[in-house]
Design a protein around this motif. Structure first.
Motif, PDB file in Angstrom:
ATOM      1  N   LEU A 102       0.829  -1.211   0.000  1.00  0.00           N
ATOM      2  CA  LEU A 102       0.000   0.000   0.000  1.00  0.00           C
ATOM      3  C   LEU A 102       0.859   1.256   0.000  1.00  0.00           C
ATOM      4  O   LEU A 102       0.509   2.261  -0.632  1.00  0.00           O
ATOM      5  CB  LEU A 102      -0.936  -0.008   1.210  1.00  0.00           C
ATOM      6  N   GLY A 103       1.982   1.207   0.701  1.00  0.00           N
ATOM      7  CA  GLY A 103       2.897   2.340   0.717  1.00  0.00           C
ATOM      8  C   GLY A 103       3.489   2.608  -0.649  1.00  0.00           C
ATOM      9  O   GLY A 103       3.599   3.759  -1.079  1.00  0.00           O
ATOM     10  N   ILE A 104       3.888   1.545  -1.346  1.00  0.00           N
ATOM     11  CA  ILE A 104       4.434   1.708  -2.697  1.00  0.00           C
ATOM     12  C   ILE A 104       3.386   2.316  -3.623  1.00  0.00           C
ATOM     13  O   ILE A 104       3.681   3.222  -4.407  1.00  0.00           O
ATOM     14  CB  ILE A 104       4.950   0.356  -3.230  1.00  0.00           C
ATOM     15  N   LEU A 105       2.150   1.830  -3.519  1.00  0.00           N
ATOM     16  CA  LEU A 105       1.073   2.380  -4.352  1.00  0.00           C
ATOM     17  C   LEU A 105       0.818   3.854  -4.026  1.00  0.00           C
ATOM     18  O   LEU A 105       0.597   4.669  -4.926  1.00  0.00           O
ATOM     19  CB  LEU A 105      -0.205   1.570  -4.180  1.00  0.00           C
ATOM     20  N   GLY A 106       0.842   4.205  -2.743  1.00  0.00           N
ATOM     21  CA  GLY A 106       0.648   5.604  -2.352  1.00  0.00           C
ATOM     22  C   GLY A 106       1.745   6.505  -2.863  1.00  0.00           C
ATOM     23  O   GLY A 106       1.493   7.631  -3.309  1.00  0.00           O
ATOM     24  N   ILE A 107       2.981   6.032  -2.815  1.00  0.00           N
ATOM     25  CA  ILE A 107       4.105   6.817  -3.326  1.00  0.00           C
ATOM     26  C   ILE A 107       3.969   7.019  -4.833  1.00  0.00           C
ATOM     27  O   ILE A 107       4.188   8.121  -5.348  1.00  0.00           O
ATOM     28  CB  ILE A 107       5.439   6.127  -2.969  1.00  0.00           C
ATOM     29  N   ILE A 108       3.586   5.964  -5.545  1.00  0.00           N
ATOM     30  CA  ILE A 108       3.422   6.073  -7.001  1.00  0.00           C
ATOM     31  C   ILE A 108       2.292   7.031  -7.344  1.00  0.00           C
ATOM     32  O   ILE A 108       2.443   7.891  -8.227  1.00  0.00           O
ATOM     33  CB  ILE A 108       3.189   4.679  -7.614  1.00  0.00           C
ATOM     34  N   ILE A 109       1.164   6.921  -6.653  1.00  0.00           N
ATOM     35  CA  ILE A 109       0.032   7.812  -6.925  1.00  0.00           C
ATOM     36  C   ILE A 109       0.396   9.263  -6.614  1.00  0.00           C
ATOM     37  O   ILE A 109       0.062  10.182  -7.360  1.00  0.00           O
ATOM     38  CB  ILE A 109      -1.212   7.364  -6.140  1.00  0.00           C
ATOM     39  N   GLY A 110       1.096   9.483  -5.498  1.00  0.00           N
ATOM     40  CA  GLY A 110       1.531  10.836  -5.157  1.00  0.00           C
ATOM     41  C   GLY A 110       2.474  11.419  -6.186  1.00  0.00           C
ATOM     42  O   GLY A 110       2.373  12.596  -6.540  1.00  0.00           O
ATOM     43  N   ALA A 111       3.395  10.600  -6.680  1.00  0.00           N
ATOM     44  CA  ALA A 111       4.337  11.083  -7.693  1.00  0.00           C
ATOM     45  C   ALA A 111       3.631  11.382  -9.007  1.00  0.00           C
ATOM     46  O   ALA A 111       3.912  12.392  -9.657  1.00  0.00           O
ATOM     47  CB  ALA A 111       5.440  10.053  -7.908  1.00  0.00           C
ATOM     48  N   LEU A 112       2.698  10.503  -9.402  1.00  0.00           N
ATOM     49  CA  LEU A 112       1.954  10.744 -10.643  1.00  0.00           C
ATOM     50  C   LEU A 112       1.076  11.987 -10.531  1.00  0.00           C
ATOM     51  O   LEU A 112       0.949  12.749 -11.492  1.00  0.00           O
ATOM     52  CB  LEU A 112       1.099   9.529 -10.997  1.00  0.00           C
ATOM     53  N   ALA A 113       0.474  12.202  -9.361  1.00  0.00           N
ATOM     54  CA  ALA A 113      -0.357  13.392  -9.166  1.00  0.00           C
ATOM     55  C   ALA A 113       0.493  14.656  -9.185  1.00  0.00           C
ATOM     56  O   ALA A 113       0.071  15.683  -9.716  1.00  0.00           O
ATOM     57  CB  ALA A 113      -1.116  13.291  -7.844  1.00  0.00           C
ATOM     58  N   PHE A 114       1.693  14.582  -8.626  1.00  0.00           N
ATOM     59  CA  PHE A 114       2.575  15.752  -8.629  1.00  0.00           C
ATOM     60  C   PHE A 114       2.998  16.115 -10.047  1.00  0.00           C
ATOM     61  O   PHE A 114       3.061  17.283 -10.415  1.00  0.00           O
ATOM     62  CB  PHE A 114       3.810  15.484  -7.763  1.00  0.00           C
ATOM     63  N   LEU A 115       3.275  15.102 -10.845  1.00  0.00           N
ATOM     64  CA  LEU A 115       3.693  15.341 -12.222  1.00  0.00           C
ATOM     65  C   LEU A 115       2.527  15.602 -13.168  1.00  0.00           C
ATOM     66  O   LEU A 115       2.732  16.056 -14.293  1.00  0.00           O
ATOM     67  CB  LEU A 115       4.506  14.145 -12.738  1.00  0.00           C
ATOM     68  N   ILE A 154       4.674   6.796   4.981  1.00  0.00           N
ATOM     69  CA  ILE A 154       4.415   6.289   6.329  1.00  0.00           C
ATOM     70  C   ILE A 154       4.068   4.810   6.279  1.00  0.00           C
ATOM     71  O   ILE A 154       4.597   4.004   7.067  1.00  0.00           O
ATOM     72  CB  ILE A 154       3.303   7.110   7.012  1.00  0.00           C
ATOM     73  N   PHE A 155       3.175   4.417   5.369  1.00  0.00           N
ATOM     74  CA  PHE A 155       2.806   3.006   5.240  1.00  0.00           C
ATOM     75  C   PHE A 155       4.009   2.162   4.847  1.00  0.00           C
ATOM     76  O   PHE A 155       4.212   1.068   5.369  1.00  0.00           O
ATOM     77  CB  PHE A 155       1.697   2.839   4.207  1.00  0.00           C
ATOM     78  N   PHE A 156       4.809   2.664   3.908  1.00  0.00           N
ATOM     79  CA  PHE A 156       5.977   1.917   3.433  1.00  0.00           C
ATOM     80  C   PHE A 156       6.974   1.687   4.567  1.00  0.00           C
ATOM     81  O   PHE A 156       7.438   0.566   4.782  1.00  0.00           O
ATOM     82  CB  PHE A 156       6.627   2.669   2.276  1.00  0.00           C
ATOM     83  N   ALA A 169       6.436   1.840   7.829  1.00  0.00           N
ATOM     84  CA  ALA A 169       5.853   0.987   8.867  1.00  0.00           C
ATOM     85  C   ALA A 169       5.857  -0.476   8.435  1.00  0.00           C
ATOM     86  O   ALA A 169       6.140  -1.368   9.241  1.00  0.00           O
ATOM     87  CB  ALA A 169       4.433   1.444   9.186  1.00  0.00           C
ATOM     88  N   GLY A 170       5.548  -0.733   7.177  1.00  0.00           N
ATOM     89  CA  GLY A 170       5.539  -2.101   6.673  1.00  0.00           C
ATOM     90  C   GLY A 170       6.911  -2.719   6.668  1.00  0.00           C
ATOM     91  O   GLY A 170       7.100  -3.868   7.087  1.00  0.00           O
ATOM     92  N   ILE A 171       7.909  -1.972   6.203  1.00  0.00           N
ATOM     93  CA  ILE A 171       9.285  -2.472   6.188  1.00  0.00           C
ATOM     94  C   ILE A 171       9.754  -2.741   7.615  1.00  0.00           C
ATOM     95  O   ILE A 171      10.373  -3.772   7.895  1.00  0.00           O
ATOM     96  CB  ILE A 171      10.222  -1.473   5.475  1.00  0.00           C
ATOM     97  N   ASN A 172       9.457  -1.836   8.524  1.00  0.00           N
ATOM     98  CA  ASN A 172       9.858  -2.011   9.919  1.00  0.00           C
ATOM     99  C   ASN A 172       9.178  -3.230  10.538  1.00  0.00           C
ATOM    100  O   ASN A 172       9.806  -3.984  11.290  1.00  0.00           O
ATOM    101  CB  ASN A 172       9.545  -0.754  10.720  1.00  0.00           C
ATOM    102  N   LEU A 173       7.912  -3.442  10.235  1.00  0.00           N
ATOM    103  CA  LEU A 173       7.185  -4.583  10.785  1.00  0.00           C
ATOM    104  C   LEU A 173       7.726  -5.899  10.250  1.00  0.00           C
ATOM    105  O   LEU A 173       7.885  -6.864  10.996  1.00  0.00           O
ATOM    106  CB  LEU A 173       5.695  -4.453  10.475  1.00  0.00           C
ATOM    107  N   VAL A 174       8.043  -5.945   8.981  1.00  0.00           N
ATOM    108  CA  VAL A 174       8.607  -7.160   8.401  1.00  0.00           C
ATOM    109  C   VAL A 174      10.000  -7.421   8.961  1.00  0.00           C
ATOM    110  O   VAL A 174      10.352  -8.566   9.262  1.00  0.00           O
ATOM    111  CB  VAL A 174       8.644  -7.054   6.861  1.00  0.00           C
ATOM    112  N   LYS A 175      10.778  -6.364   9.121  1.00  0.00           N
ATOM    113  CA  LYS A 175      12.159  -6.516   9.570  1.00  0.00           C
ATOM    114  C   LYS A 175      12.245  -6.951  11.036  1.00  0.00           C
ATOM    115  O   LYS A 175      13.101  -7.769  11.388  1.00  0.00           O
ATOM    116  CB  LYS A 175      12.907  -5.199   9.371  1.00  0.00           C
ATOM    117  N   THR A 176      11.375  -6.435  11.898  1.00  0.00           N
ATOM    118  CA  THR A 176      11.476  -6.718  13.319  1.00  0.00           C
ATOM    119  C   THR A 176      10.731  -7.958  13.755  1.00  0.00           C
ATOM    120  O   THR A 176      10.905  -8.403  14.885  1.00  0.00           O
ATOM    121  CB  THR A 176      10.968  -5.524  14.149  1.00  0.00           C
TER     122      THR A 176
END
Length: 64
Positions: free
Chosen positions: A14-27, A48-50, A52-59
């Protein structure tokens, strides 16, 4: 049960999708019509989602 790891993976995707959508909207690409300031919201939420997800998987430890 690896519920924490699964939830971390879902948050990461979900974080990756949010980052992509934010970047596409900015451009202004992809038919997403947001102003420059409003396009920062999905980008920041995606970050934030990205993180949190990476931290949860890592820990989360593996148990057999």
């Amino acid at each position: 049960m690896n519920q924490k790891r699964t939830f971390g993976t879902v948050l990461t995707i979900l974080g990756i999708l949010g980052i992509i959508i934010g970047a596409l909207a900015f451009l202004g690409i992809g038919g997403i019509s947001l102003s420059k300031a409003n396009s920062a919201v999905p980008f920041i939420v995606g970050l934030i989602f990205f993180m949190a997800g990476i931290n949860l998987v890592k820990t989360t430890s593996d148990r057999a």
